[in-house]
Design a protein around this motif. Sequence first.
Motif, short mmCIF file in Angstrom:
data_model
loop_
_atom_site.label_atom_id
_atom_site.label_comp_id
_atom_site.label_asym_id
_atom_site.label_seq_id
_atom_site.Cartn_x
_atom_site.Cartn_y
_atom_site.Cartn_z
N GLU A 281 0.87 -1.05 0.02
CA GLU A 281 -0.11 0.12 -0.15
C GLU A 281 0.86 1.39 0.10
O GLU A 281 1.29 1.75 1.08
CB GLU A 281 -1.02 0.13 1.22
CG GLU A 281 -2.00 -1.19 1.42
CD GLU A 281 -2.66 -1.55 2.37
OE1 GLU A 281 -2.12 -0.98 3.50
OE2 GLU A 281 -3.93 -1.95 2.66
N SER A 282 1.37 1.70 -1.20
CA SER A 282 2.19 2.95 -1.29
C SER A 282 1.41 3.68 -2.50
O SER A 282 0.90 3.18 -3.45
CB SER A 282 3.37 2.45 -1.73
OG SER A 282 3.21 1.51 -3.07
N LYS A 283 1.72 4.92 -2.10
CA LYS A 283 1.25 5.96 -3.02
C LYS A 283 1.47 6.01 -4.55
O LYS A 283 0.86 6.10 -5.44
CB LYS A 283 1.42 7.54 -2.58
CG LYS A 283 0.79 7.61 -1.20
CD LYS A 283 -0.61 7.77 -0.96
CE LYS A 283 -1.08 8.05 0.43
NZ LYS A 283 -2.50 7.69 0.53
N MET A 284 2.84 5.53 -4.69
CA MET A 284 3.23 5.34 -6.18
C MET A 284 2.90 4.01 -6.89
O MET A 284 3.49 3.61 -7.71
CB MET A 284 4.79 5.61 -6.15
CG MET A 284 4.94 7.06 -5.72
SD MET A 284 4.25 8.16 -6.58
CE MET A 284 4.93 8.25 -8.11
N LYS A 285 2.08 3.14 -6.07
CA LYS A 285 1.75 1.99 -6.64
C LYS A 285 2.47 1.22 -7.32
O LYS A 285 3.45 0.79 -6.86
CB LYS A 285 0.51 2.42 -7.62
CG LYS A 285 -0.57 3.31 -6.71
CD LYS A 285 -1.61 2.40 -6.06
CE LYS A 285 -2.31 3.38 -5.19
NZ LYS A 285 -3.00 2.66 -4.17
N GLU A 286 2.28 0.62 -8.70
CA GLU A 286 3.13 -0.25 -9.20
C GLU A 286 4.49 0.34 -9.64
O GLU A 286 5.58 -0.52 -9.60
CB GLU A 286 2.54 -0.77 -10.73
CG GLU A 286 2.87 0.17 -11.91
CD GLU A 286 1.99 1.41 -12.02
OE1 GLU A 286 1.10 1.67 -10.87
OE2 GLU A 286 2.10 2.30 -12.87
N LEU A 287 4.67 1.67 -9.58
CA LEU A 287 5.82 2.21 -9.52
C LEU A 287 6.85 2.05 -8.51
O LEU A 287 7.99 1.58 -8.71
CB LEU A 287 5.90 3.70 -9.82
CG LEU A 287 5.02 4.17 -11.04
CD1 LEU A 287 4.98 5.88 -11.15
CD2 LEU A 287 5.56 3.60 -12.47
N SER A 288 6.35 1.85 -7.32
CA SER A 288 7.15 1.67 -6.07
C SER A 288 7.57 0.07 -5.96
O SER A 288 8.66 -0.29 -5.71
CB SER A 288 6.26 1.90 -4.62
OG SER A 288 5.37 1.11 -4.70
N LEU A 289 6.79 -0.88 -6.78
CA LEU A 289 7.10 -2.07 -6.76
C LEU A 289 8.26 -2.32 -7.82
O LEU A 289 9.29 -3.10 -7.63
CB LEU A 289 6.16 -2.83 -6.98
CG LEU A 289 4.80 -3.06 -5.83
CD1 LEU A 289 3.67 -3.84 -6.22
CD2 LEU A 289 5.59 -3.38 -4.71
N LEU A 290 8.12 -1.72 -8.88
CA LEU A 290 9.19 -1.82 -9.99
C LEU A 290 10.44 -1.16 -9.47
O LEU A 290 11.66 -1.92 -9.95
CB LEU A 290 8.64 -1.02 -11.33
CG LEU A 290 7.31 -1.53 -11.94
CD1 LEU A 290 7.04 -0.56 -13.00
CD2 LEU A 290 7.64 -2.80 -12.61
N ARG A 291 10.52 -0.17 -8.77
CA ARG A 291 11.58 0.46 -8.29
C ARG A 291 12.16 -0.53 -7.17
O ARG A 291 13.40 -0.71 -6.79
CB ARG A 291 11.42 1.63 -7.55
CG ARG A 291 12.51 2.53 -7.35
CD ARG A 291 12.21 4.08 -7.12
NE ARG A 291 12.43 4.31 -5.80
CZ ARG A 291 12.37 5.77 -5.29
NH1 ARG A 291 12.09 6.51 -6.28
NH2 ARG A 291 12.50 6.03 -4.27
N MET A 292 11.36 -1.28 -6.48
CA MET A 292 11.66 -2.18 -5.30
C MET A 292 12.41 -3.39 -5.64
O MET A 292 13.21 -3.97 -5.06
CB MET A 292 10.52 -2.40 -4.52
CG MET A 292 10.73 -3.19 -3.26
SD MET A 292 9.25 -3.12 -2.36
CE MET A 292 8.55 -5.03 -2.40
#
Length: 299
Positions: A281-292
């Motif tokens: 649950e992060s505001k940057m959605k799929e972008l935060s996962l791609l970055r992670m």
Amino acid sequence: MESTSSNVGYACINLSLQAEKITTNRGMIRKTFLTKGIGYASELALKNVTDLLKIIDWNLENGFRIFRMSSDIFPWASEYKLAELPDFPDIRATLEDIGTRPIRLTVHPGPFNHLAGQGSVLDNTIKDLEYQSELFDLMGLTPSHWNKINIHVGGTYGDKEATLIRFAQNFNLLSAGLRARLTVENDDRVSLYTVEDLVPLSETIGTPIVFDYFHHSLNPGSQTEEEAFLTAYNTWDVRPVFHFSDSRQNHEDSTARREAHADWIYSPINTYGKEVDIMVESKMKELSLLRMRGITVTV
DNA sequence: CTGGGTCAAGTCCAC
DNA sequence: GTGGACTTGACCCAG
């Protein structure tokens, strides 16, 4: 459809596709609904469902095999039966299509749902939750906690234990399909429910506990993270879905509310040697996962 | 076409 | 006692 290894997913919105106007959140205010009626609701619902399929296919192409759907795909769903919508045949066909995709779909209905509530609050809650369950039925998905319908207890009404008992009693008013899908989540405020608090409820009605790491950090009760994780883990009959987010206050803005979620993910996710699916649950959605990716895999 | 005001629902909490 | 937040800001209209 079940997959065999742990997955990480995100909630409701795909920022990459939203930029191209692909979204499932089309809705309207009351005035518009009163003027335009279910014909317009049907039009928006069909667009939402069509875009949901696009988002799901984007997810599969990009390696995301769990996704939380928006709870607002059908505007004013409480005011009509889905089958009454003029576009229902197309909507149903699209939902059936979605149901064949190899992805774990879940929902997290809104904070207005209070199964321990009374009168119209309870009536509205049952109506909303049953509609979410009907969506999974229309997708052809067998009722189970694989496709969880996750809620919070929603309030203590001044008596935590009595409220849980009322929640358990009202659980019996739900359809079998909904009962098989419902889960409950630990809260972020100390006045509300910890994982430990929810155990008696889970034991009484067989409803698994969704462990939210961030909420636990704000409202741990007497348990360590590992203890709460394992307590919740043991309530599941399929691979659990647990929620993860980082603190905005600690990582991005020291003036933010302590409950606020960060835009991005900063911390490794410890799953204590267990196979679980993680809903980020992060505001940057799929972008935060791609970055992670590739940085914090400790599953 | 955009900025700002407004918007279903219940409960808790900061102000 | 009012308004913001909650799992997700989006809608509507005046200018």
